[in-house]
Design a protein around this motif. Structure first.
Motif, PDB file in Angstrom:
ATOM      1  N   PHE A 137     -16.305  -4.536 -24.244  1.00  0.00           N
ATOM      2  CA  PHE A 137     -15.692  -3.309 -25.212  1.00  0.00           C
ATOM      3  C   PHE A 137     -14.315  -3.395 -24.560  1.00  0.00           C
ATOM      4  O   PHE A 137     -14.016  -3.613 -23.446  1.00  0.00           O
ATOM      5  CB  PHE A 137     -16.558  -1.861 -24.783  1.00  0.00           C
ATOM      6  N   THR A 138     -13.375  -3.622 -25.612  1.00  0.00           N
ATOM      7  CA  THR A 138     -11.963  -3.581 -25.438  1.00  0.00           C
ATOM      8  C   THR A 138     -11.007  -2.793 -26.201  1.00  0.00           C
ATOM      9  O   THR A 138     -12.014  -1.927 -27.061  1.00  0.00           O
ATOM     10  CB  THR A 138     -11.547  -5.015 -25.317  1.00  0.00           C
ATOM     11  N   VAL A 139     -10.037  -2.968 -26.089  1.00  0.00           N
ATOM     12  CA  VAL A 139      -9.083  -2.147 -27.221  1.00  0.00           C
ATOM     13  C   VAL A 139      -8.063  -3.251 -27.722  1.00  0.00           C
ATOM     14  O   VAL A 139      -7.685  -4.115 -26.875  1.00  0.00           O
ATOM     15  CB  VAL A 139      -8.179  -1.059 -26.452  1.00  0.00           C
ATOM     16  N   VAL A 140      -7.901  -3.093 -29.086  1.00  0.00           N
ATOM     17  CA  VAL A 140      -6.875  -3.958 -29.595  1.00  0.00           C
ATOM     18  C   VAL A 140      -5.611  -2.912 -29.870  1.00  0.00           C
ATOM     19  O   VAL A 140      -5.614  -2.289 -30.495  1.00  0.00           O
ATOM     20  CB  VAL A 140      -7.487  -4.613 -30.750  1.00  0.00           C
ATOM     21  N   GLU A 141      -4.452  -3.476 -29.336  1.00  0.00           N
ATOM     22  CA  GLU A 141      -3.172  -2.740 -29.497  1.00  0.00           C
ATOM     23  C   GLU A 141      -2.023  -4.072 -29.103  1.00  0.00           C
ATOM     24  O   GLU A 141      -2.340  -5.226 -28.889  1.00  0.00           O
ATOM     25  CB  GLU A 141      -2.947  -1.780 -28.291  1.00  0.00           C
ATOM     26  N   PRO A 142      -0.704  -3.539 -29.678  1.00  0.00           N
ATOM     27  CA  PRO A 142       0.195  -4.633 -29.832  1.00  0.00           C
ATOM     28  C   PRO A 142       0.963  -4.637 -28.344  1.00  0.00           C
ATOM     29  O   PRO A 142       1.973  -4.348 -28.202  1.00  0.00           O
ATOM     30  CB  PRO A 142       1.186  -3.918 -30.861  1.00  0.00           C
ATOM     31  N   GLY A 143       0.112  -5.683 -27.594  1.00  0.00           N
ATOM     32  CA  GLY A 143       0.700  -5.658 -26.141  1.00  0.00           C
ATOM     33  C   GLY A 143       0.182  -4.705 -25.256  1.00  0.00           C
ATOM     34  O   GLY A 143      -0.659  -3.830 -25.472  1.00  0.00           O
ATOM     35  N   ALA A 144       0.593  -4.640 -24.128  1.00  0.00           N
ATOM     36  CA  ALA A 144       0.032  -3.484 -23.050  1.00  0.00           C
ATOM     37  C   ALA A 144       0.716  -2.351 -23.005  1.00  0.00           C
ATOM     38  O   ALA A 144       1.473  -1.879 -22.365  1.00  0.00           O
ATOM     39  CB  ALA A 144       0.220  -4.109 -21.445  1.00  0.00           C
ATOM     40  N   ARG A 145       0.584  -1.743 -24.199  1.00  0.00           N
ATOM     41  CA  ARG A 145       1.131  -0.151 -24.352  1.00  0.00           C
ATOM     42  C   ARG A 145       0.364   0.836 -23.799  1.00  0.00           C
ATOM     43  O   ARG A 145       0.928   1.575 -23.371  1.00  0.00           O
ATOM     44  CB  ARG A 145       1.275  -0.146 -25.987  1.00  0.00           C
ATOM     45  N   PHE A 146      -0.717   0.542 -23.541  1.00  0.00           N
ATOM     46  CA  PHE A 146      -1.760   1.369 -22.838  1.00  0.00           C
ATOM     47  C   PHE A 146      -2.572   0.449 -21.894  1.00  0.00           C
ATOM     48  O   PHE A 146      -2.601  -0.598 -21.971  1.00  0.00           O
ATOM     49  CB  PHE A 146      -2.790   1.987 -23.766  1.00  0.00           C
ATOM     50  N   VAL A 147      -2.904   1.515 -20.729  1.00  0.00           N
ATOM     51  CA  VAL A 147      -3.765   0.741 -19.689  1.00  0.00           C
ATOM     52  C   VAL A 147      -5.081   1.496 -19.786  1.00  0.00           C
ATOM     53  O   VAL A 147      -5.100   2.635 -19.933  1.00  0.00           O
ATOM     54  CB  VAL A 147      -3.058   0.828 -18.232  1.00  0.00           C
ATOM     55  N   LEU A 148      -6.171   0.700 -19.721  1.00  0.00           N
ATOM     56  CA  LEU A 148      -7.526   1.108 -19.592  1.00  0.00           C
ATOM     57  C   LEU A 148      -7.802   1.614 -18.387  1.00  0.00           C
ATOM     58  O   LEU A 148      -7.833   0.648 -17.217  1.00  0.00           O
ATOM     59  CB  LEU A 148      -8.347  -0.007 -20.378  1.00  0.00           C
ATOM     60  N   VAL A 149      -8.026   2.763 -18.027  1.00  0.00           N
ATOM     61  CA  VAL A 149      -8.499   3.474 -16.874  1.00  0.00           C
ATOM     62  C   VAL A 149     -10.011   3.732 -16.589  1.00  0.00           C
ATOM     63  O   VAL A 149     -10.437   4.028 -15.454  1.00  0.00           O
ATOM     64  CB  VAL A 149      -7.681   4.606 -16.316  1.00  0.00           C
ATOM     65  N   ASP A 150     -10.953   3.692 -17.581  1.00  0.00           N
ATOM     66  CA  ASP A 150     -12.009   4.207 -17.565  1.00  0.00           C
ATOM     67  C   ASP A 150     -12.705   3.719 -18.723  1.00  0.00           C
ATOM     68  O   ASP A 150     -12.366   3.716 -19.932  1.00  0.00           O
ATOM     69  CB  ASP A 150     -12.369   5.677 -17.331  1.00  0.00           C
TER      70      ASP A 150
END
Lengths: 412, 257
Positions: free
Chosen positions: A87-100
Motif C-alpha cells: 500500500f502506498t500513496v501517489v503524490e507529485p514528489g515527496a510532498r508528504f511523508v508516510l509515518v504510519d
C-alpha cells in the motif's frame, strides 16, 4: 558566431519559460495510461476518506478506505495470481511523508502477502512536508503488475515559519532529524574524495601535455612506458602517485575506523513482510451475477444487466456499482460518500429485491464519465467490464459482489 | 652497439615528448579533457543506471548481498575502457580516476536537479556513491604493473574493496536501528518507507532477504568476493570496448588516411 550562440541560448530560454508558464499542477498520475479493463478487473476501492484537505507543514492527515483485489484479476498480470502487495500513496514528489500504515488493523511498514479476493482495510497517515496544493491518491502496488491507484483528493499545505523537520528516535536513545541526518558526512567525505581525484587528474593533465604524447606512446609496446629515459612516466610521477594513493588509503582507513566507532550496533536492511489478519466475516445475504453489458457511443450510456438474488431475511438494495476508483451510486440508497469520483446510476426496476427473490436489474451508467477516465475498453484487447456491486440489507449491512461480463458496444 | 641503439631510440622518443608543437598547443588538450568529460560521465552513468541504478539511488537498496555483487561489475566497465584508451594513447594511468571524477559530477548534478530540486527528496536518501578512491587505487595498480591482465585481477579487487569501504563510511549512519510502526528497522528502511516512491514499491528492492545458504553468516564478505569476480569480467568487457570499439576503429581510419 556570437549571434548564433545568442540565438540558440535565447531560444532555449524562451522554450524553458514557455514550459514553466504553461505547466499546471499535476492532477493525474498516469492512471489513464493503464488500460481501462485492467483497472476495472484488478482492484475496486470503497469508503476512501481523507481526514483533512487543508493542513500546515508538519500536520498529519489520515487516508482510510478499503481495497479489494478482485476475483476477476487479469490473468496476464502477476501470472493471474497476485501474491505480494504494497500500500502506498501517489503524490507529485515527496510532498508528504508516510509515518504510519496499517492493513486490517496490523501495522504494515513494508510489503504484505495478498491474494485474489482479498479485502484490505487500510489506513495511511501522512505528515505534510512541502507547502502547495497537491493531488494525493491511495494506491496499491502489486508485484509483477504495477501500481493501481484509488480515488484522489486535492490537499492544501500551508507553510510554517519553522519549516519541516522529522525527528526520529533511534534505538540507542538518540534523536535525529531524518531530513538532514548524515548529510554532512556524505557531502564532506564525497568532497574529500573529489579533492583526491582532482589532485590525481590535475597532476597528469596540467604540467604534462596530452595529445602530443601519442606520437611517443604509439612507438612503445603496450606494457612499457619507456622509463625515466623517455620521460612519459618518471620516478617523480611514481613518487607523487604513491603519495596520493597513500593518502587515499589513509582516508579510507580513517573513515572506516570513524564509522565503526561513531555508529556501533548497525544491522542489515530489513524486509518485514507479513500477512495481514483477515477481516471479520460478514454473512452473505445477497449475490449478483452480471449477464450482459452494452455501450452506446451515440448516447454515451452503458448498461449492465445483473441478476441479483436476495438470500437474506430483509429487502436488499443495490446501492452502488464500484469499478476501479469510480463509484456509481443509487441515489435512493442513501450512500454517504462524496467527491470527484462519485457519480449516480439509474436502476430498472428501482425497487428493492425481496427475500428469496431473484431480480434482473439493469444499471444505466453515464458513459461520459467512463470516457473521460478512459475506462471503456472499446478498441482494446478485452471487451469486458468488471467491478463490485454493493448490496445493502434493511439493517445497513453490506455485501460486495464482484461481477464481470462481456461488453457489447452498439458500434466500435 | 645494442646499448647505443637503445640510447639513440630513447633520446629520439625523449625529444618527441619534449618537442614544442606549433599548432597542437594546450588548447587541444583542454578541449579534449573537457569535451570528453561529458561523454565519459554519460557513458559511465548510463552503464551504472542500466545494471545497478537503484542500488545507487537509494540508501535502502544498499544491502550486504546484492549492492556489492552487482555495482562493482556495473561501474568498472567504462573505467576499464578509459584505462586502456588513456594508457594506450598517452601512457596516462588516469582512466579509472578520470571516469570516477566525471561520474561524480554527472551523478551529483542528477541527484541535485532531478531528485532534490524537482521532487524534493532529501539528499541523505538519494546521495550518490563515490568511485574516486576505487579509481585512484585501480589506476595506481595499472601504473605499477603496466599490465592489463594484472590490473584486471588485482585492480578489480581494489576497485570493489575501495568502492565498498568508501561508501560504507557514508552508509553507516543509516544502518542504525530504529523503532518504526512497531517494527525494528534501519534508518535506511525508514527512509524508503516514509519518503514515498509511488512507482518503486518496497518489494522491488533486490536486497538480502536471507536464505538457508548463509555462507557462515558472512554475507558481506562473500558478496565482496563475488563482486570482485564479476568485476574481473566487467573489466574485460571494458577492455573489449576500449580496444575494439574505440581505439581499433580509429587506428584503422588513420592507417587508411
Amino acid at each position: 558566431m556570437t549571434r548564433a550562440v545568442v540565438s540558440i541560448l535565447g531560444a532555449m530560454a524562451a522554450a524553458a519559460a514557455l514550459a514553466f508558464l504553461t505547466a499546471t499542477s499535476a492532477s493525474a498520475h498516469g492512471e489513464k495510461a493503464q488500460e481501462g479493463f485492467v483497472r476495472m478487473e484488478a482492484v475496486s476501492w470503497w469508503d476512501v476518506r481523507f481526514s483533512q484537505t487543508s493542513l500546515k507543514q508538519g500536520d498529519q492527515m489520515t487516508i482510510t478506505g478499503t481495497a479489494k483485489i478482485l476475483e476477476t484479476w487479469p490473468s496476464n498480470m502477476s501470472g493471474g495470481n497476485p501474491s505480494v502487495c504494497y500500500f502506498t500513496v501517489v503524490e507529485p514528489g515527496a510532498r508528504f511523508v508516510l509515518v504510519d500504515r496499517s492493513i486490517n488493523g496490523a501495522e504494515t511498514p513494508q510489503s504484505f502477502f495478498c491474494h485474489k479476493s482479498g479485502v484490505y482495510n487500510f489506513s495511511e497517515t501522512l505528515r505534510a512536508r512541502d507547502p502547495g496544493n497537491w493531488h494525493v491518491h491511495p494506491a496499491i502496488a502489486v508485484e509483477q503488475s504495477g501500481t493501481l491507484i484509488g480515488p484522489g483528493q486535492w490537499i492544501n499545505v500551508d507553510s510554517t515559519p519553522s519549516g519541516f523537520s522529522y525527528p526520529l528516535n533511534l534505538l540507542n536513545g538518540g534523536t535525529i532529524d531524518l531530513e538532514s541526518y548524515g548529510t554532512w558526512l556524505i557531502l564532506g567525505f564525497s568532497a574529500l574524495t573529489l579533492v583526491l581525484g582532482m589532485w590525481w587528474m590535475l597532476y597528469w593533465t596540467v604540467p604534462k601535455r596530452t595529445v602530443t604524447r601519442l606520437a611517443v606512446s604509439n612507438q612503445l609496446p603496450l606494457n612499457q612506458d619507456g622509463g625515466e629515459g623517455v620521460g612519459l612516466i618518471t620516478r617523480k610521477d611514481h613518487r607523487h602517485m604513491a603519495i596520493i594513493t597513500g593518502v587515499t588509503v589513509l582516508l579510507l582507513a580513517a573513515g572506516f575506523g570513524y564509522q565503526a566507532l561513531a555508529y556501533p550496533g548497525k544491522m542489515p536492511l530489513q524486509t518485514d513482510w507479513l500477512t495481514p489478519p483477515d477481516l471479520p466475516a460478514v454473512s452473505t445475504f445477497a449475490r449478483a451475477v452480471a449477464t450482459d453489458a452494452t455501450y452506446d457511443p451515440g448516447s454515451h450510456v452503458m448498461t449492465i444487466k445483473s441478476d441479483v438474488t436476495n438470500m437474506g431475511k430483509t429487502p436488499v438494495t443495490l446501492a452502488a456499482f464500484r469499478t476501479a476508483y469510480l463509484a456509481f451510486v443509487n441515489p435512493q440508497a442513501g450512500v454517504e460518500e462524496s467527491g470527484d469520483y462519485i457519480h449516480q446510476l439509474q436502476l430498472s426496476p428501482s425497487e428493492d429485491i425481496q427475500p428469496g427473490q431473484t431480480s434482473t436489474v439493469t444499471l444505466t451508467i453515464p458513459g461520459t464519465v467512463l470516457e473521460q477516465e478512459e475506462m471503456l475498453p472499446i478498441g482494446k484487447a478485452q471487451l469486458q467490464v468488471a467491478g463490485v456491486l454493493e448490496l445493502r440489507d434493511a439493517n445497513g449491512t453490506r455485501n460486495f459482489s464482484t461481477v464481470e461480463t462481456a461488453l457489447n458496444p452498439t458500434r466500435t | 652497439m645494442a646499448t647505443g641503439v637503445i640510447d639513440v631510440r630513447t633520446r629520439e622518443l625523449r625529444e618527441l615528448v619534449d618537442r614544442p608543437y606549433r599548432f597542437i598547443d594546450r588548447k587541444w588538450d583542454l578541449m579534449f579533457w573537457v569535451t570528453a568529460a561529458f561523454v565519459v560521465g554519460a557513458a559511465a552513468n548510463i552503464t551504472m543506471l542500466l545494471f545497478a541504478g537503484d542500488w545507487d539511488f537509494w540508501t535502502d537498496w544498499k544491502d550486504r548481498q546484492w549492492w556489492m555483487t552487482i555495482t562493482p561489475f556495473a561501474t568498472i566497465i567504462i573505467p576499464s575502457a578509459l584505462q586502456y584508451i588513456q594508457w594506450r594513447a598517452w601512457r596516462f594511468p588516469t582512466g579509472a580516476t578520470y571516469t570516477a571524477v566525471c561520474l561524480f559530477f554527472c551523478t551529483w548534478v542528477g541527484r541535485l536537479v532531478q531528485w532534490k530540486w524537482f521532487i524534493n527528496m532529501p539528499i541523505n536518501f538519494v546521495w550518490s556513491a563515490t568511485w574516486i578512491p576505487a579509481g585512484i587505487l585501480m589506476d595506481f595498480v595499472l601504473m605499477q604493473t603496466r599490465s592489463f591482465i594484472l590490473t584486471s585481477l588485482i585492480g578489480a579487487g581494489v576497485w570493489t574493496m575501495g568502492y565498498w569501504v568508501a561508501n560504507y563510511i557514508m552508509l553507516a549512519p543509516f544502518l542504525q536501528p530504529v523503532q518504526f510502526m512497531g517494527h525494528t528497522l534501519t534508518v535506511a528502511d525508514v527512509q524508503g518507507i516514509t519518503y514515498i516512491r509511488a512507482q518503486t514499491p518496497e518489494y522491488l528492492r533486490v536486497i538480502e532477504r536471507g536464505s538457508l545458504r548463509t555462507f557462515l553468516q558472512e554475507t558481506q564478505y562473500v558478496s565482496l568476493a563475488f563482486g570482485t569476480t564479476l568485476a574481473v569480467v566487467g573489466y574485460w568487457i571494458g577492455q573489449f570496448i576500449g580496444r575494439y570499439l574505440s581505439v581499433w576503429p580509429i587506428l584503422r581510419y588513420l592507417k587508411q588516411v
